[in-house]
Design an enzyme around this catalytic site. Sequence first.
Site, PDB file in Angstrom:
ATOM      1  N   ASP A 102     -39.159  -4.941  22.803  1.00 17.24           N
ATOM      2  CA  ASP A 102     -38.506  -4.439  24.013  1.00 17.24           C
ATOM      3  C   ASP A 102     -36.992  -4.374  23.860  1.00 17.24           C
ATOM      4  O   ASP A 102     -36.363  -5.290  23.335  1.00 17.24           O
ATOM      5  CB  ASP A 102     -38.841  -5.329  25.217  1.00 17.24           C
ATOM      6  N   GLU A 136     -48.281   2.205  33.218  1.00 17.80           N
ATOM      7  CA  GLU A 136     -48.278   1.125  32.227  1.00 17.80           C
ATOM      8  C   GLU A 136     -47.589  -0.082  32.855  1.00 17.80           C
ATOM      9  O   GLU A 136     -46.472   0.031  33.368  1.00 17.80           O
ATOM     10  CB  GLU A 136     -47.518   1.594  30.981  1.00 17.80           C
TER      11      GLU A 136
END
EC number: 4.2.1.20
Length: 258
Positions: A58, A47
């Site tokens: 995040d 990824e």
Amino acid sequence: MGVERIKAAFENGKKAFIPYVMGGDGGLEILKERIRFLDEAGASIVEIGIPFSDPVADGPTIQRAGKRALDSGVTVKGIFQALIEVRKEVQIPFVLMTYLNPVLAFGKERFIENCMEAGVDGIIVPDLPYEEQDIIAPLLREANIALIPLVTVTSPIERIKKITSESEGFVYAVTVAGVTGVRQNFKDEIHSYLEKVKSHTHLPVVAGFGISTKEHVEEMVTICDGVVVGSKVIELLENEKREEICEFIQATKQKEEA
């Protein structure tokens, strides 16, 4: 290859170990070298994060990696160019993790054309609601690139069924409420949540967010079809502790044989 390359990663009961790397953290040569290493080490899918200035999903480790990439002047075009070059050397599936803004700023048609050229097999867009996925879903289908759905602990069953019924690739099951990052342990209800997701989709189910130890990996792959490890992989790459990444991969593979 697209969707088929992702499917192959889960064939015959294979358990998938999916490491996350931030595109351009350390430079584009480093990105290519890390993809080569992960491919050789036996990772199932890689990824690749597209750095963005406002990464709402995040945690701090991935935010810092994204900031380093942006501060060094890395561009979306540059990341695509690096992927085009390394794709000639590896067959590992590429899945991009990108917020919607970089896709639209680049131009969605141009973005998907570049994905095709770079051999990208799937895309995760964490801030794209299911109700608005037609912004890019038809173009991705035409390009044979999987739009990988995210489901969360709080997603009702009907929504999980709806989201996954039209999806391809795999289902990304978010295992914590909140952002990515290292966790010490997971609550018991995570097990029943993952089993619930698995029972309502025909696709492989991959657990992600907060997975940071071999024990986490072993725990998750007994229930679902694979794991994404992001923050911990970034830390290990940064600190040159690559043997620990190999141990994560080994822990995943051992569960195939169990």
